[in-house]
Design an enzyme around this catalytic site. Structure first.
Site, PDB file in Angstrom:
ATOM      1  N   HIS A   1       2.123   4.647  -0.284  1.00  0.00           N
ATOM      2  CA  HIS A   1       2.801   3.484  -0.835  1.00  0.00           C
ATOM      3  C   HIS A   1       2.684   2.329   0.166  1.00  0.00           C
ATOM      4  CE1 HIS A   1       5.525   5.974  -3.753  1.00  0.00           C
ATOM      5  NE2 HIS A   1       4.236   6.121  -3.989  1.00  0.00           N
TER       6      HIS A   1
ATOM      7  N   GLU B   1       4.789   0.589   1.997  1.00  0.00           N
ATOM      8  CA  GLU B   1       5.497   0.680   3.272  1.00  0.00           C
ATOM      9  C   GLU B   1       4.720   1.547   4.264  1.00  0.00           C
ATOM     10  OE1 GLU B   1       8.677   0.738  -0.051  1.00  0.00           O
ATOM     11  OE2 GLU B   1       6.622   1.444   0.246  1.00  0.00           O
TER      12      GLU B   1
ATOM     13  N   CYS C   1      11.059   3.860  -2.392  1.00  0.00           N
ATOM     14  CA  CYS C   1      11.390   5.065  -3.164  1.00  0.00           C
ATOM     15  C   CYS C   1      12.230   6.023  -2.326  1.00  0.00           C
ATOM     16  CB  CYS C   1      10.123   5.746  -3.686  1.00  0.00           C
ATOM     17  SG  CYS C   1       8.996   6.324  -2.416  1.00  0.00           S
TER      18      CYS C   1
ATOM     19  N   CYS D   1       9.644   6.796   0.791  1.00  0.00           N
ATOM     20  CA  CYS D   1       9.455   5.648   1.693  1.00  0.00           C
ATOM     21  C   CYS D   1      10.756   5.228   2.364  1.00  0.00           C
ATOM     22  CB  CYS D   1       8.845   4.479   0.933  1.00  0.00           C
ATOM     23  SG  CYS D   1       7.169   4.810   0.377  1.00  0.00           S
TER      24      CYS D   1
END
Length: 141
Positions: free
Chosen positions: A49, A51, A74, A83
């Site tokens: 993702h 991040e 998330c 994350c």
């Protein structure tokens, strides 16, 4: 000045398309001393993702950085780790989020993980601009 960082995260998020689908195209920039030091966006399905990509791209200590993320990090483990937990474990002390994730598996839980870890969290920066772009991609993952 903060608007500039979130709007850059929004621009970075567009690089995720179309390969990130069905995940939403999210962007993240890391800032230190008023300067962007790293960027990341959602990778193709099963990949990192935004991040994680921004953190991996930064060389050096993460303490004292601020993360600007277009969508709430998330909080659940799916194809990738959560994350919000990753951010909580880095030493980053401030996270600025444009909008909450409407996914019922997340929706505020990611924010709570960050706050419970002592991270200063701000929600709603450039929400209108980010929402206009991101909303069509939400709820399909």
């Amino acid at each position: 000045m903060e608007d500039m960082f979130m709007l850059r995260a929004l621009e970075v998020s567009k690089k995720a398309l179309p390969l990130c689908k069905p995940n939403p195209p999210v962007g993240c920039v890391l800032v230190r001393g008023g300067r962007i030091v790293s960027e990341g966006y959602t990778q193709p399905i099963g990949g990192n993702h935004a991040e994680v990509e921004a953190i991996k791209a930064f060389k050096g200590a993460l303490e004292g950085l601020t993360a600007y993320v277009t969508l709430e990090p998330c909080s659940f483990v799916g194809r990738t780790p959560a994350c919000a937990v990753l951010l909580a474990d880095t030493g980053i002390k401030k996270v600025v989020v444009a909008m909450l994730d409407p996914d019922p598996r997340n929706n505020g839980t990611g924010i709570q993980i960050l706050r419970d870890s002592g991270i200063d969290v701000h929600i709603g920066l450039c929400q209108e601009e980010v929402s206009q772009f991101l909303t069509p991609y939400l709820g399909k993952s």
